[in-house]
Write an enzyme that holds these catalytic residues in place. Structure first.
Site, PDB file in Angstrom:
ATOM      1  N   GLY A   1      12.024 -31.600  20.575  1.00 37.27           N
ATOM      2  CA  GLY A   1      12.832 -31.770  21.772  1.00 37.27           C
ATOM      3  C   GLY A   1      12.307 -32.910  22.994  1.00 37.27           C
ATOM      4  O   GLY A   1      12.892 -32.604  23.867  1.00 37.27           O
TER       5      GLY A   1
ATOM      6  N   GLU B   1       6.764 -29.565  11.599  1.00 34.19           N
ATOM      7  CA  GLU B   1       7.312 -29.730  12.721  1.00 34.19           C
ATOM      8  C   GLU B   1       6.131 -30.001  13.978  1.00 34.19           C
ATOM      9  O   GLU B   1       5.713 -29.037  14.412  1.00 34.19           O
ATOM     10  CB  GLU B   1       8.402 -28.773  13.185  1.00 34.19           C
ATOM     11  CG  GLU B   1       9.737 -28.489  12.446  1.00 34.19           C
ATOM     12  CD  GLU B   1      10.742 -28.132  13.287  1.00 34.19           C
ATOM     13  OE1 GLU B   1      11.657 -28.596  13.438  1.00 34.19           O
ATOM     14  OE2 GLU B   1      10.486 -26.881  13.816  1.00 34.19           O
TER      15      GLU B   1
ATOM     16  N   ASN C   1      19.172 -26.339  13.070  1.00 29.79           N
ATOM     17  CA  ASN C   1      18.621 -25.209  13.804  1.00 29.79           C
ATOM     18  C   ASN C   1      19.118 -25.418  15.257  1.00 29.79           C
ATOM     19  O   ASN C   1      18.761 -26.231  15.985  1.00 29.79           O
ATOM     20  CB  ASN C   1      16.831 -25.276  13.985  1.00 29.79           C
ATOM     21  CG  ASN C   1      16.411 -24.139  14.783  1.00 29.79           C
ATOM     22  OD1 ASN C   1      17.243 -23.206  15.280  1.00 29.79           O
ATOM     23  ND2 ASN C   1      15.039 -24.187  15.111  1.00 29.79           N
TER      24      ASN C   1
ATOM     25  N   GLU D   1       8.428 -22.333  18.254  1.00 29.19           N
ATOM     26  CA  GLU D   1       9.119 -21.561  19.559  1.00 29.19           C
ATOM     27  C   GLU D   1       8.661 -20.085  19.497  1.00 29.19           C
ATOM     28  O   GLU D   1       8.449 -19.517  20.492  1.00 29.19           O
ATOM     29  CB  GLU D   1      10.707 -22.095  19.834  1.00 29.19           C
ATOM     30  CG  GLU D   1      10.593 -23.649  20.317  1.00 29.19           C
ATOM     31  CD  GLU D   1      12.037 -24.156  19.901  1.00 29.19           C
ATOM     32  OE1 GLU D   1      12.849 -23.515  19.505  1.00 29.19           O
ATOM     33  OE2 GLU D   1      12.128 -25.300  20.013  1.00 29.19           O
TER      34      GLU D   1
ATOM     35  N   HIS E   1       8.554 -20.701  13.364  1.00 27.09           N
ATOM     36  CA  HIS E   1       8.862 -21.867  14.172  1.00 27.09           C
ATOM     37  C   HIS E   1       8.026 -21.857  15.395  1.00 27.09           C
ATOM     38  O   HIS E   1       7.807 -20.766  16.007  1.00 27.09           O
ATOM     39  CB  HIS E   1      10.381 -21.944  14.717  1.00 27.09           C
ATOM     40  CG  HIS E   1      10.732 -23.143  15.214  1.00 27.09           C
ATOM     41  ND1 HIS E   1      10.555 -23.324  16.639  1.00 27.09           N
ATOM     42  CD2 HIS E   1      11.725 -23.903  14.910  1.00 27.09           C
ATOM     43  CE1 HIS E   1      10.979 -24.510  16.863  1.00 27.09           C
ATOM     44  NE2 HIS E   1      11.774 -25.020  15.754  1.00 27.09           N
TER      45      HIS E   1
HETATM   46  P1  13P Z   1      14.590 -31.255  18.013  1.00 24.51           P
HETATM   47  O1  13P Z   1      15.413 -31.894  16.865  1.00 24.51           O
HETATM   48  O2  13P Z   1      15.581 -30.865  19.157  1.00 24.51           O
HETATM   49  O3  13P Z   1      13.455 -31.936  18.567  1.00 24.51           O
HETATM   50  O4  13P Z   1      14.221 -29.779  17.534  1.00 24.51           O
HETATM   51  C1  13P Z   1      13.353 -29.859  16.445  1.00 24.51           C
HETATM   52  C2  13P Z   1      13.197 -28.518  15.885  1.00 24.51           C
HETATM   53  O5  13P Z   1      12.448 -27.660  16.467  1.00 24.51           O
HETATM   54  C3  13P Z   1      14.013 -27.992  14.590  1.00 24.51           C
HETATM   55  O6  13P Z   1      13.614 -26.582  14.204  1.00 24.51           O
END
Ligand code: 13P
Length: 264
Positions: free
Chosen positions: A184, A178, A13, A108, A106
């Protein structure tokens, strides 16, 4: 079929990264790794989810890759078809462009762009109606985990999905767990914690559909080349949804290789 007999998926992603020239380099480099040591689609499905504006150039650039690498959309409109909806890209437009997979839900999108249950389920319905496959993301916040609600939150998100997926459509669904606190942050859920949640998700899915037995459940949240093997060793972790580490071709390739090798 046991959880580990499911073909793994490793999906990058890219989020709102990178610029077009860097995207070209990233794909070029990934193609070189795959040329030198191919990972077949039977060993591990590899996919990348670029920004909307890079979807078609990336798809084009991947056409002559040594193995089939899928191009996945990061989002789609809550509105179907075509019409006067400035700024939107519908499921039908994605399908018409040869895009077959889309991420939905997601964290976010849920946290920063107001994608609530209603919007997410509209997106799921539109995607499935247009015959796209979906990678449906679930996950709890740190607060929810610390107050012991993680399992309940995630299973509710699965129930939200189940409300709009018909029996026949389950084959078009992949789930990605997730945990928000691991995205992140460099903090990965321990393989044992991730496996425990994946087992819960699988048992929930099995109650909803026979396909729950064989559905790929991906883990996402600070997956890196260094921790991929330990995550891949968990029976109900059938792949990874990779953020930051997917922006580096070598580490992304290594993650796919780890899943291909551990799951074979
Ligand atoms: P990271 O691998 O940067 O933690 O992000 C995970 C993510 O949100 C993938 O959709």
């Amino acid at each position: 079929m046991s959880g580990s007999a499911i073909t793994p998926w490793v999906v990058g992603n890219w989020k709102m990264n990178p610029m077009q020239s860097d995207s070209q380099q990233l794909i070029q480099s990934l193609k070189q790794y795959l040329q030198a040591a191919p990972i077949s689609a039977q060993q591990c499905r590899i996919a990348v989810a670029p920004t909307a504006i890079a979807l078609l150039p990336v798809q084009q650039q991947l056409k002559d890759a040594a193995v089939d690498v899928l191009t996945v959309a990061q989002d789609l409109s809550r509105v179907a078809g075509t019409g006067a909806y400035t700024g939107e890209v519908s499921a039908e437009l994605l399908k018409d462009s040869g895009i077959e997979h889309v991420l939905i839900g997601h964290s976010e999108r849920r946290e920063l762009f107001g994608d609530n249950v209603q919007i997410i389920t509209e997106k799921v319905k539109n995607a499935l109606k247009a015959d796209l496959s979906i990678i449906y993301c679930v996950g709890e916040s740190l607060e929810q985990r610390e107050s012991g609600q993680a399992e309940q939150v995630v299973l509710q998100q699965i129930c939200d999905l189940a409300n709009v997926v018909s029996n026949a459509q389950w084959t078009k669904v992949i789930v990605a767990y997730e945990p928000i606190w691991a995205i992140g942050t460099g903090k990965t859920a321990s393989p044992a914690d991730a496996q425990a949640m994946h087992a819960n998700i699988r048992s929930g899915l099995k109650q909803l559909t026979p396909h729950g037995e064989t559905m790929a459940i991906l883990y996402g949240g600070s997956v890196k080349a260094e921790n991929a093997e330990a995550l891949a060793a968990c029976p109900d972790i059938n792949g990874a949804l990779v953020g930051g580490a997917a922006l580096n071709a070598e580490s992304f390739y290594q993650i796919a290789q780890a899943f291909a090798q551990v799951k074979k």
